[in-house]
Design a protein around this motif. Structure first.
Motif, short mmCIF file in Angstrom:
data_model
loop_
_atom_site.label_atom_id
_atom_site.label_comp_id
_atom_site.label_asym_id
_atom_site.label_seq_id
_atom_site.Cartn_x
_atom_site.Cartn_y
_atom_site.Cartn_z
N ILE A 39 9.04 -5.50 2.87
CA ILE A 39 9.51 -6.86 2.56
C ILE A 39 8.38 -7.65 1.90
N LEU A 40 7.20 -7.57 2.49
CA LEU A 40 6.06 -8.29 1.93
C LEU A 40 5.71 -7.78 0.54
N ARG A 41 5.80 -6.48 0.36
CA ARG A 41 5.51 -5.92 -0.96
C ARG A 41 6.49 -6.45 -2.00
N GLU A 42 7.76 -6.54 -1.63
CA GLU A 42 8.78 -7.01 -2.58
C GLU A 42 8.54 -8.44 -3.01
N ARG A 43 8.01 -9.26 -2.10
CA ARG A 43 7.79 -10.64 -2.50
C ARG A 43 6.36 -10.93 -2.93
N GLY A 44 5.59 -9.84 -3.16
CA GLY A 44 4.29 -9.99 -3.80
C GLY A 44 3.10 -10.15 -2.89
N ASP A 45 3.30 -10.11 -1.59
CA ASP A 45 2.17 -10.23 -0.66
C ASP A 45 1.60 -8.83 -0.42
N LEU A 46 0.84 -8.34 -1.40
CA LEU A 46 0.37 -6.96 -1.35
C LEU A 46 -0.70 -6.74 -0.29
#
Length: 328
Positions: A39-46
């Motif tokens: 989920i975090l990856r999808e919204r850019g919080d790598l």
């Protein structure tokens, strides 16, 4: 809880969906941590995604690290992708290493592909090495293809033995090809003998194909003999077709009494001391004569499997029929 989170997100309620995902991850459950990482990856919080991926890996779930590796690979950051792929492999997830090997292979960078394939093989995934060896073979670099295939065989790949047999056949060394095929059969890779039979049939070596097919049958695999029978049938020689079927029938009916004997010592493929053994055929013409009573049954079964003979077959020959069906 994770399932409900997915449902909410699918319906567009991203905030509530993420909230439930965070509650599930707070339990320390590996798959839940991986899901929240995605989920975090999808919204850019790598950064947050990688932190959670490491937590998931520590809980025995390395999928998130593998997915992050793929994410960076697709964006061209191969150094980060490699780092994460190796970390995923430490917890048993080798798909990222395999995908990196595939990427380099598809780009024609076979040295890099081999490097990643060897890492994957060290983690018990030998298929990338086979793929690299096949790519080298198709490029015409048979020497390097054999080197990589041997590495795969030493790492436990059965497919590698089949490829080694084929490579030896293609460079014309049937002596070594047979030695390899029999050595492979000794350790349970009987399809290596079948591979050699296919090559021999393609090149018109029918007597040799039958001899190797009998060797495979002595290990309990009659597929090679069936291929020889199919070859004769497709070329209209039903007499030879019936003879080979009768031999296959003997092996089938006596399977419980036949046990393969060691033909070659089980040594590493890197050994330079291969020696093909000359063994007598397990079945001779007297065996065939003794089996004549069962030939009609064997023919019925094989005709049911293969269908009627081709139009080029001798017109005066009728296939055997039984009361339970057969060729019309």
């Amino acid at each position: 809880m994770t399932a409900l989170s997915r449902l909410l997100r699918e319906r567009g309620d991203l905030e509530r969906g993420e909230g439930l995902a965070r509650k599930a991850a707070a339990t320390g459950h590996g798959p839940a941590l991986s899901y929240l990482s995605s989920i975090l990856r999808e919204r850019g919080d790598l950064e947050g995604a990688e932190r959670l991926a490491h937590q998931a890996a520590a809980a025995g779930h390395g999928v998130a690290l593998s997915e992050l590796s793929r994410f960076w690979r697709d964006r061209g950051d191969l150094a980060t992708a490699e780092r994460l792929a190796h970390q995923a492999a430490t917890v048993g997830v080798t798909i990222a290493l395999s995908e990196l090997a595939e990427r380099y292979r598809e780009n024609g960078e076979l040295e890099e592909a081999e490097r990643f394939a060897r890492h994957a093989a060290a983690a018990d995934n030998t298929m990338p090495l086979i793929d690299v060896a096949e790519a080298l073979r198709k490029r015409g670099d048979r020497e390097q293809a054999e080197r990589v295939a041997r590495a795969a065989a030493d790492a436990g790949s059965s497919s590698a033995w089949e490829l080694l047999v084929l490579l030896s056949c293609e460079r014309g060394d049937l002596f070594e090809a047979e030695a390899l095929a029999r050595q492979a059969a000794d350790i349970g890779v009987v399809p290596a003998l079948v591979t050699m039979v296919k090559f021999l049939l393609d090149h018109g070596e029918l007597a040799s194909a039958e001899r190797i097919g009998r060797a495979a049958a002595s290990y309990g695999d009659i597929d090679a003999l069936i291929k020889v029978a199919e070859f004769h049938r497709e070329h209209g020689d039903l007499e030879e077709f019936a003879r080979i079927v009768s031999i296959a029938e003997i092996y089938t009916s006596n399977a419980d009494e036949r046990r393969p004997q060691p033909l070659l010592p089980a040594v590493s493929t890197s050994s330079e001391d291969w020696r093909p053994l000359q063994i007598p055929d397990s079945v001779n013409s007297q065996d065939v004569a003794a089996a004549s009573a069962s030939v009609s049954q064997a023919l019925e079964r094989l005709f049911l499997r293969l269908g009627p003979p081709p139009a080029t077959a001798h017109a005066g020959i009728e296939p055997t029929r039984g009361g339970d069906g057969g060729v019309a």
